[in-house]
Design a protein around this motif. Structure first.
Motif, PDB file in Angstrom:
ATOM      1  N   PHE A  92     -37.042  14.622 -58.954  1.00 47.32           N
ATOM      2  CA  PHE A  92     -37.925  15.770 -58.897  1.00 47.32           C
ATOM      3  C   PHE A  92     -37.096  17.025 -58.622  1.00 47.32           C
ATOM      4  O   PHE A  92     -36.087  16.972 -57.893  1.00 47.32           O
ATOM      5  N   PRO A  93     -37.481  18.167 -59.172  1.00 48.63           N
ATOM      6  CA  PRO A  93     -36.730  19.407 -58.876  1.00 48.63           C
ATOM      7  C   PRO A  93     -36.939  19.831 -57.433  1.00 48.63           C
ATOM      8  O   PRO A  93     -38.018  19.681 -56.868  1.00 48.63           O
ATOM      9  N   ARG A  94     -35.862  20.352 -56.842  1.00 47.78           N
ATOM     10  CA  ARG A  94     -35.911  20.813 -55.460  1.00 47.78           C
ATOM     11  C   ARG A  94     -36.241  22.295 -55.403  1.00 47.78           C
ATOM     12  O   ARG A  94     -35.829  23.069 -56.280  1.00 47.78           O
ATOM     13  N   GLU A  95     -36.970  22.680 -54.375  1.00 46.81           N
ATOM     14  CA  GLU A  95     -37.246  24.097 -54.167  1.00 46.81           C
ATOM     15  C   GLU A  95     -36.004  24.828 -53.669  1.00 46.81           C
ATOM     16  O   GLU A  95     -35.723  25.951 -54.070  1.00 46.81           O
ATOM     17  N   LYS A  96     -35.209  24.178 -52.809  1.00 50.41           N
ATOM     18  CA  LYS A  96     -34.017  24.774 -52.238  1.00 50.41           C
ATOM     19  C   LYS A  96     -32.845  23.815 -52.426  1.00 50.41           C
ATOM     20  O   LYS A  96     -33.027  22.608 -52.633  1.00 50.41           O
ATOM     21  N   ALA A  97     -31.657  24.370 -52.380  1.00 45.74           N
ATOM     22  CA  ALA A  97     -30.452  23.565 -52.560  1.00 45.74           C
ATOM     23  C   ALA A  97     -30.255  22.636 -51.361  1.00 45.74           C
ATOM     24  O   ALA A  97     -30.767  22.876 -50.262  1.00 45.74           O
ATOM     25  N   ILE A  98     -29.491  21.566 -51.583  1.00 38.35           N
ATOM     26  CA  ILE A  98     -29.211  20.615 -50.513  1.00 38.35           C
ATOM     27  C   ILE A  98     -28.354  21.303 -49.455  1.00 38.35           C
ATOM     28  O   ILE A  98     -27.377  21.991 -49.771  1.00 38.35           O
ATOM     29  N   ALA A  99     -28.721  21.121 -48.220  1.00 40.98           N
ATOM     30  CA  ALA A  99     -28.001  21.765 -47.124  1.00 40.98           C
ATOM     31  C   ALA A  99     -26.580  21.228 -47.047  1.00 40.98           C
ATOM     32  O   ALA A  99     -26.365  20.004 -47.086  1.00 40.98           O
ATOM     33  N   GLN A 100     -25.606  22.126 -46.966  1.00 40.43           N
ATOM     34  CA  GLN A 100     -24.216  21.721 -46.869  1.00 40.43           C
ATOM     35  C   GLN A 100     -23.864  21.369 -45.428  1.00 40.43           C
ATOM     36  O   GLN A 100     -24.545  21.777 -44.484  1.00 40.43           O
ATOM     37  N   VAL A 101     -22.780  20.611 -45.308  1.00 38.25           N
ATOM     38  CA  VAL A 101     -22.332  20.206 -43.978  1.00 38.25           C
ATOM     39  C   VAL A 101     -21.816  21.434 -43.235  1.00 38.25           C
ATOM     40  O   VAL A 101     -21.012  22.204 -43.766  1.00 38.25           O
ATOM     41  N   LYS A 102     -22.275  21.623 -42.019  1.00 36.88           N
ATOM     42  CA  LYS A 102     -21.881  22.782 -41.233  1.00 36.88           C
ATOM     43  C   LYS A 102     -20.424  22.651 -40.815  1.00 36.88           C
ATOM     44  O   LYS A 102     -20.021  21.627 -40.235  1.00 36.88           O
ATOM     45  N   GLN A 103     -19.639  23.677 -41.085  1.00 38.43           N
ATOM     46  CA  GLN A 103     -18.230  23.654 -40.742  1.00 38.43           C
ATOM     47  C   GLN A 103     -18.051  23.852 -39.234  1.00 38.43           C
ATOM     48  O   GLN A 103     -18.781  24.611 -38.611  1.00 38.43           O
TER      49      GLN A 103
END
Length: 346
Positions: A92-103
């Motif tokens: 399914f299409p996402r509304e927002k991008a996948i959260a990246q790992v916090k540096q």
């Protein structure tokens, strides 16, 4: 009789078989609890009763999905049987991008290298003076010196210095330092630069940075620098507060008429818009460039055609007499009789 037939039909509907047969197999995504039915809808049944037709199709597809759920492995959780859903197959299409790992921050990286482990402390702490628990930080915290109405003056400081103002200034500096560290962590993670303007002084600022700082300081008044005087030999900063100007959509017709007339007169005028001197210079330079290129090519072709038997040279070495140019006029015969004239070229 009709009522009895209607009741029989209702009983059949309640106890329909769990075996559902479709002309074309439906696509089931058990992970998402999704059923896709590619079968065509019966037009006659849909025209008779659209609601009953759609309800029958929905019931059959739901029955197929539930039948697949009962085939999955299950476990008992809090007295309830829970099925373990498999991996999903439909994207399914996402509304927002996948959260990246916090540096990690600079301190977290340092603590990991040194092996420093964070010990979580309790938020509330016992206050011996008030005999109650107080928060460690924030509002109504323990040992809150901002509520003190008297402050002790240290021995090594100026006795006339305002200690309350000094304490407030130190707090502002700590807040600014924390904000700067926060910005540095963000810039490090985004591989960017931390803006140094109005945050901390630069060691060796250039002219543009000083002009920018001067412009910002000028506009930091209540009137946004409207009544601030300019310094002698002051220049405005480049690319700062530059705004595009557009004409109004609804303006004066006379102004519009003047603009159109100005454009028409410029087109109609005999004065050329092209610089004639510059155009002539460009043409002359192009001709000179072409002429020199042609001369170079001719010299290369002539050098390849005429080669000496002693080497790859165009002309042989001349003697001192041959290098002398012949005189002009009546002295030509006298100069020729002495034997000075010889062919210099092969």
């Amino acid at each position: 009789m009709e009522l009895e037939m209607q009741s029989v039909d209702e009983e059949k509907w309640k106890w329909r078989s769990v075996e559902v047969v479709k002309d074309v197999d439906v696509q089931l995504d058990v992970g998402n609890l999704l059923t896709f039915d590619p079968n065509a809808i019966d037009e006659d049944e849909f025209r008779e009763s659209a609601e009953d037709c759609l309800r029958n199709i929905a019931r059959d597809n739901a029955q197929l999905l539930v039948s697949q759920l009962w085939k999955l492995p299950s476990e008992l959780v809090d007295g309830v049987y829970v099925a373990k859903l498999p991996a999903t197959t439909t994207r399914f299409p996402r509304e927002k991008a996948i959260a990246q790992v916090k540096q990690p921050t600079k301190w977290e990286t340092f603590a990991k290298i040194k092996g420093i482990k964070k010990n979580r402390r309790s938020q509330m702490i016992w206050d011996e003076q008030l005999k109650e628990y107080r928060p460690r930080w924030g509002y109504k915290r323990i040992n809150d010196d901002t509520q003190d109405w008297i402050h002790e003056v240290p021995d090594h400081t100026d006795p006339f210095e305002d200690q309350f103002e000094k304490r407030a200034k130190a707090k502002k500096e700590r807040i600014a330092k924390n904000e700067l560290q926060h910005l540095r962590n963000i810039a490090r993670n985004m591989k960017g630069k931390v803006p140094g303007l109005s945050l901390m002084p630069v060691k060796n600022p250039d002219k543009e940075e000083l002009r920018s700082l001067q412009t910002v300081a000028r506009k930091s008044t209540a009137s946004l620098g409207k009544f601030t005087g300019s310094l002698p030999k002051e220049r405005a900063a480049k690319h700062l507060d530059r705004k595009r100007k557009f004409d109004a959509n609804f303006g004066d017709s006379e102004t519009e008429k003047k603009k159109a007339k100005k454009v028409f007169e410029r087109i109609k005028s005999s004065k050329t818009l092209v610089d004639a001197n510059r155009a002539a210079n460009l043409v002359q330079a192009e001709k000179e460039r072409a002429r020199s290129q042609k001369r170079r090519e001719d010299e290369e072709e002539g050098g390849n055609a005429r080669r000496s038997k002693h080497g790859n040279t165009k002309f042989r070495k001349k003697t001192i007499k041959e290098r002398k140019s012949p005189p002009a006029g009546k002295r030509w015969k006298k100069w020729k009789s002495k034997g000075n004239w010889k062919e210099s070229c092969i």
